[in-house]
Structure formats: C-alpha cells, structure tokens
Design an enzyme around this catalytic site. Structure first.
Site, PDB file in Angstrom:
ATOM      1  NE  ARG A 228      58.943  63.955  57.740  1.00 63.01           N
ATOM      2  CZ  ARG A 228      59.715  63.842  57.149  1.00 63.01           C
ATOM      3  NH1 ARG A 228      59.968  61.825  56.837  1.00 63.01           N
ATOM      4  NH2 ARG A 228      60.481  64.108  55.895  1.00 63.01           N
ATOM      5  CD  GLU A 257      62.405  61.357  63.831  1.00 63.72           C
ATOM      6  OE1 GLU A 257      63.094  61.701  63.446  1.00 63.72           O
ATOM      7  OE2 GLU A 257      61.359  60.244  63.379  1.00 63.72           O
ATOM      8  CG  HIS A 276      63.942  59.930  60.688  1.00 65.65           C
ATOM      9  ND1 HIS A 276      63.526  60.890  61.016  1.00 65.65           N
ATOM     10  CD2 HIS A 276      64.707  59.726  59.236  1.00 65.65           C
ATOM     11  CE1 HIS A 276      63.007  61.254  59.434  1.00 65.65           C
ATOM     12  NE2 HIS A 276      63.500  60.582  58.399  1.00 65.65           N
TER      13      HIS A 276
END
Length: 315
Positions: A228, A257, A276
C-alpha cells in the site's frame, strides 16, 4: 457463531459469483448489488456480506453501523483499511489473504530482473547497439522483506531459488529459518540490494518507510512497494531518489491512486510506476470463489473461518 438454516447473502461482486452462491447446497437467498455506489447500504435481512475494496467505501458516514442481523463479511481484498472501522469491531470478517501471493511474487521478480539486467536499456534496435553492456546479477544479492505473511513467504521462496540472501522483518517475533535471516528494519535497509514492502497498512505501519530509513539505505537500493502506498512517506521517497540515497524504486502502489498528472514520481528516471496491477495474471477469481464456498460451509457448521481478520492488528 450461530448461522441460519437458509442464509441471506448480499453479493456485491457480480452476477457470476451470485449464481455460484445460489447453487450452494444450503440454497441461500442471494441479493445482488453489483459494484454498488453506496456499499454500506446493506439490506437489513442480510446475514452475510460479500464485498470488495470499492473506493466508494470511503464515503461511508462516520456514524454508520452495520445491520444487527449481519454476522459475517467476506472481503475479496487482502487489505481492509478501506472499510469502516466499525466493521472490525462489530462483525466477523474474512479477507482475500494469500490469494494473490503468487502473481505478486512473480511481479516482484520481474521488477528485480528488469533492474539488474537493464532490459529497457540494453535492447538492440540497430547494428550500432551490438556492443557490450554492464548488467547486474541476482545471485548473491540481498533481498529485504518488510512483512512475512503469505506474500512475503512466496517472494522469499523465489529469492532462495535465485540464490539470493534473504532478510526478513515481521511483527511477530521470529528467529528465521531455511537460510532466511530475521532482522530489524534498519538492518535490512543497510544491507539490502532489493527491498520489498509486503506489510499491511495499519495505524502502526502508516508512514513506516520514512526519511531516516531511506537516508540510511545501502547505496543503490532498489525499493519495491507492492503493498500500500501509505506505508511510505512519499515526499521523503522523492527526496531520497533525487539525492541518490536510494538507487531506484518500483511502485505498484502510491498515495493517492492514481497519482495526479505532474507528480514528481512520474518524471524521475529511476522510478517505474505500474497502476496497481501486480496482483493480475492469476486465477484469483476462481481461488476467491473456492475460499468463499469453503468459508460458507464452515460458517453454516459453526466452524472457524479461513483468513480471519484480527480486529486488534487490523489485518
């Protein structure tokens, strides 16, 4: 934990999974609410919630509470920091821990090999490119792991196969085994050639990778974050990359993000950012469905569920 004879399941993960649930021997009542705009608005008759890490969870009202009848929440994600805190306090929760470990471990080694073998820089596009290049190696290098759950263990197994030295830091006291050395975070930063962040994001780990650690890193360190973005002080990371305190970074996760256009991490030549996607490429949907069905069986029998979230640790 008591379970009803015919459970009522609120499914927020799409009709295909909903159909599979309907075919379970318990003949559950399945309520479909695919990709909900307000996932916290749960039907009061639901006993079980099957959900995912929708960004919309962040909009849940602070004073919101789960319906009293809801007893169990199965999350598709490994990280659960996006969910309301009351979820951990008030209900049994299970997560997707370990389901993405193998594709993420492969992604990590793709990043390591890309860095060492300089694949982008050494590709021949013309006759003039047929010359000697200095490239690195993986064997004999030191891999550091911050976090040693199912993901960290999958990465470590591959590192040992590449004849790397492996140093691990984990929250639970541990002596190390099989060529893996247990070490403090500062020791790992000082020794690692490649360092992977594989720890969960909690109140204790937020901002864990700070200016002090980055400044004490082994020269040339390649930092890889597949956990993360919040575990890293991003401003400190930019400064360390610019100053040369670390050599490079591979970031599959950031804060926020996506990163906004113009963010300095986009412009640094020693940073590789992926959107991601390190978890992709595996059979996660099938694996998740198998876990869900196994947990549903256990729930109906009053047995312990797999991948329980610890409400104290937050993962």
């Amino acid at each position: 934990m008591s379970a009803p004879q015919r459970p009522v399941i609120l499914n927020q993960l799409g009709p295909e999974l909903g159909k599979a649930l309907e075919e379970h021997p318990s003949r559950p009542v399945v309520i479909q609410d695919s990709v909900p705009a307000e996932p916290w608005k749960i039907a009061p008759e639901a006993d079980i919630l099957v959900t995912g890490g929708f960004a919309s969870w962040k909009q849940a009202p602070r004073d919101w509470r789960f319906p009293e009848r809801l007893k169990w929440v199965q999350s598709q994600t490994t990280g659960i920091e996006i969910y309301p805190p009351t979820l951990l306090r008030d209900r049994v929760m299970t997560c997707g821990r370990g389901l993405n470990a193998l594709p993420i471990a492969e992604f990590v080694f793709a990043a390591i090999l890309r860095s060492e073998k300089r694949l982008d820089e050494t590709r021949a596009r013309s006759e003039a490119d047929w010359r000697r290049h200095d490239i690195g190696r993986v064997y004999g290098k030191t891999l550091g792991l911050i976090g040693y759950g199912s993901l960290g263990q999958a990465i470590a197994r591959r590192a040992l196969a590449f004849d790397m030295n492996v140093m691990v830091n984990r929250r639970t006291p541990w002596e190390g085994d099989g060529g893996i050395v247990a070490a403090g975070i500062d020791e790992i930063f000082a020794a690692a050639d490649h360092l992977v962040i594989a720890a969960p994001l909690t109140a204790e780990t937020e901002g864990l990778i700070d200016r002090k650690l980055l400044g004490a890193a082994k020269p040339g360190l390649h930092l890889i974050n597949i956990s993360r973005g919040g575990l890293v002080d991003q401003q400190a990371l930019v400064a360390a990359l610019v100053a040369g305190d670390i050599g490079s970074a591979t970031l599959d996760v950031t804060t926020p993000e996506p990163l906004p256009d113009g963010h300095p991490l986009y412009t640094l030549p020693n940073v590789f950012i992926s959107p991601h996607i390190s978890w992709a490429g595996g059979d996660q949907d099938q694996a998740f469905q198998q876990r869900l069905m196994k947990n549903l069986d256990a729930y109906l029998k009053g047995e312990e569920l797999e991948a329980l979230v610890d409400p104290v640790r937050g993962y």
